[in-house]
Design a protein around this motif. Sequence first.
Motif, mmCIF file in Angstrom:
data_model
loop_
_atom_site.group_PDB
_atom_site.id
_atom_site.type_symbol
_atom_site.label_atom_id
_atom_site.label_comp_id
_atom_site.label_asym_id
_atom_site.label_seq_id
_atom_site.Cartn_x
_atom_site.Cartn_y
_atom_site.Cartn_z
ATOM 1 N N GLU A 1 0.595 -1.435 -0.024
ATOM 2 C CA GLU A 1 0.070 -0.016 0.030
ATOM 3 C C GLU A 1 0.905 1.432 0.058
ATOM 4 O O GLU A 1 0.462 2.076 -0.796
ATOM 5 C CB GLU A 1 -0.905 -0.004 0.918
ATOM 6 C CG GLU A 1 -2.005 -1.004 1.264
ATOM 7 C CD GLU A 1 -2.829 -1.254 2.223
ATOM 8 O OE1 GLU A 1 -2.618 -0.245 3.185
ATOM 9 O OE2 GLU A 1 -3.611 -2.147 2.255
ATOM 10 N N ALA B 1 -6.179 2.118 -6.937
ATOM 11 C CA ALA B 1 -7.547 1.577 -6.467
ATOM 12 C C ALA B 1 -7.680 0.221 -7.021
ATOM 13 O O ALA B 1 -7.942 -0.795 -6.369
ATOM 14 C CB ALA B 1 -8.666 2.398 -6.689
ATOM 15 N N ALA C 1 -9.648 -1.762 -4.222
ATOM 16 C CA ALA C 1 -10.728 -0.995 -3.398
ATOM 17 C C ALA C 1 -11.312 0.177 -4.233
ATOM 18 O O ALA C 1 -10.871 0.280 -5.057
ATOM 19 C CB ALA C 1 -9.788 -0.439 -2.421
ATOM 20 N N ASP D 1 -12.211 4.999 -1.096
ATOM 21 C CA ASP D 1 -11.308 4.496 0.168
ATOM 22 C C ASP D 1 -10.073 4.574 -0.298
ATOM 23 O O ASP D 1 -9.226 4.915 0.566
ATOM 24 C CB ASP D 1 -11.958 2.922 0.068
ATOM 25 C CG ASP D 1 -13.119 2.700 0.708
ATOM 26 O OD1 ASP D 1 -13.970 3.587 1.109
ATOM 27 O OD2 ASP D 1 -13.477 1.474 0.651
ATOM 28 N N THR D 2 -9.636 4.505 -1.460
ATOM 29 C CA THR D 2 -8.357 4.735 -1.992
ATOM 30 C C THR D 2 -7.770 6.215 -1.537
ATOM 31 O O THR D 2 -6.807 6.458 -1.035
ATOM 32 C CB THR D 2 -7.980 4.215 -3.314
ATOM 33 O OG1 THR D 2 -8.253 2.870 -3.512
ATOM 34 C CG2 THR D 2 -6.503 4.378 -3.754
ATOM 35 N N ASP E 1 -9.203 8.239 0.550
ATOM 36 C CA ASP E 1 -9.130 8.175 2.138
ATOM 37 C C ASP E 1 -7.767 7.913 2.501
ATOM 38 O O ASP E 1 -7.040 8.388 3.392
ATOM 39 C CB ASP E 1 -10.282 7.574 2.719
ATOM 40 C CG ASP E 1 -11.461 8.312 2.471
ATOM 41 O OD1 ASP E 1 -11.645 9.397 1.930
ATOM 42 O OD2 ASP E 1 -12.535 7.643 2.552
ATOM 43 N N ALA E 2 -7.320 6.656 1.885
ATOM 44 C CA ALA E 2 -5.892 5.969 2.540
ATOM 45 C C ALA E 2 -4.915 6.849 2.144
ATOM 46 O O ALA E 2 -4.024 6.860 2.935
ATOM 47 C CB ALA E 2 -6.016 4.593 1.924
#
Length: 90
Positions: free
Chosen positions: A40, A58, A63, A67-68, A70-71
């Motif tokens: 990641e 992503a 994902a 979400d990607t 946000d990460a």
Amino acid sequence: MTTKTLRLPDHLVNAVRDVGLTEQVEEATALRKLLSMGYELYLAEQYRAGRISLREAARRLGAPLGDTLDALQRLGIPGNVSAADALQSL
């Protein structure tokens, strides 16, 4: 799941053991967690450098785009998606 054999330096063996003890999981589970976290971070750095797009990051993570993003933001990497791009994706 595929089985792989690898040689690790002592400091990484100790790191895996430490994570296993801290998380109270088997060393194999700790190693998978560390590998996943490393991948990641690798993808985040590729994104930051402009070598891959958010969509590609992503896809590789398996994902959703949100979400990607946000990460990446949790890692301090700002998104390069404009409001117009976000609306278009919806």
